[in-house]
Design an enzyme around this catalytic site. Structure first.
Site, PDB file in Angstrom:
ATOM      1  CG  ASP B   7      -3.344   1.297  -7.062  1.00 24.39           C
ATOM      2  OD1 ASP B   7      -2.173   0.978  -6.951  1.00 24.39           O
ATOM      3  OD2 ASP B   7      -3.815   1.810  -8.045  1.00 24.39           O
ATOM      4  CD  GLU B  68       0.879  -1.181  -7.554  1.00 25.19           C
ATOM      5  OE1 GLU B  68      -0.159  -1.415  -7.989  1.00 25.19           O
ATOM      6  OE2 GLU B  68       1.733  -0.595  -7.972  1.00 25.19           O
ATOM      7  CG  ASP B 141      -6.176   5.290  -9.289  1.00 24.65           C
ATOM      8  OD1 ASP B 141      -5.072   5.317  -9.098  1.00 24.65           O
ATOM      9  OD2 ASP B 141      -6.756   5.731 -10.233  1.00 24.65           O
TER      10      ASP B 141
END
Lengths: 177, 177
Positions: B7, B68, B141
């Site tokens: 992330d 991501e 996260d």
């Protein structure tokens, strides 16, 4: 001072090396473009850009790398690729301990043409004149990379004074905290 | 299949390693956050992220990295840093020849909660349940990185079939061109 200017992009990453000091004629040591195929995977394109930038750093051993500062207000479709390519350029430089300077497009235009609103042709014309070239470097990304390097050579003394002032300020704040 | 989920972020880059195959219980092999100081130069922060991701790749030897997919519609102030951190993660993986998969936040949410509009708490709760953890991983996260890895393990078979179809289509186009 020898500076590698990088105009970041995934498809075309302009690179140019300029040597000189403020107030003296400048010398172009090299100019080119690192290209990656538009139909390749983004991750593989970033690896190709890394390889290209590393080759330029190996060949010209600049003391500093100047990269265009990317803004998210730009074209939404291309800004992510530009940000990713600029990250690779910054990484390649910082990994070698080279200082990285970021300059906005209008700072660069103002430095070489006198106005932050100059168009591509005007920037190309001034780069050609300042480096005493026979013709404007093509493509525009290559000319922009040289303009970035010139901008940095001319602005660096002022920037260094500013950074020193900030460092002194931080040190004093730390002492009184 | 062992997947490192990332992330991306400059201040906190979530990382999580999950092993498993679709339809079988999943196993978490590690979770953490690569942090960089907000007052450091961007170029130095990217070097620190590169070092952190490389350590995770060395320690866990994943077969694939899921990152991501960053959109420029997001918060304008943070999107550039996110794009730059994601570029470093993609670069670290592709340099080792590891396949890189990008998943959008809504694909990830839909994969682990059944809805693309799930909130952070819901994602954290499902990650905890799917990986049989005692508590949701903190910070968010880290949980998001695990969710990315889970999403990839479950979506990869469909994605691979799609990529094979595209490759066949390209090969046929090349033959008739």
């Amino acid at each position: 001072m020898r500076v590698l200017g990088v105009d970041p992009g995934l498809t075309r990453c302009g690179v140019g090396v300029v040597e000189g000091i403020p107030g003296r004629p400048l010398t172009m040591l090299g100019v080119g473009v690192v290209r990656t195929p538009a139909d390749a995977e983004t991750a593989d394109r970033l690896v190709a850009i890394e390889r290209g930038i590393d080759e330029w750093l190996d060949a010209h051993r600049p003391e500093c790398v100047a990269v265009e500062r990317v803004f998210s207000q730009h074209n939404v479709r291309t800004v992510m690729g530009t940000a990713q390519a600029s990250a690779v350029a910054m990484l390649c430089a910082a990994r070698r301990g080279l200082p990285v300077a970021l300059h906005t497009p209008s700072e660069v235009k103002a430095a070489v043409t006198g106005t932050g609103r100059a168009d591509k042709a005007q920037v190309g014309a001034m780069v050609t004149r300042l480096l005493r070239l026979d013709a404007p470097p093509k493509p525009a990304d290559a000319a922009d990379a040289l303009a970035l390097a010139i901008c940095h050579i001319w602005r660096a003394p002022a920037q260094n004074r500013l950074q020193q002032a900030v460092a002194v300020h931080r040190a004093m704040k730390g002492r009184t905290a």
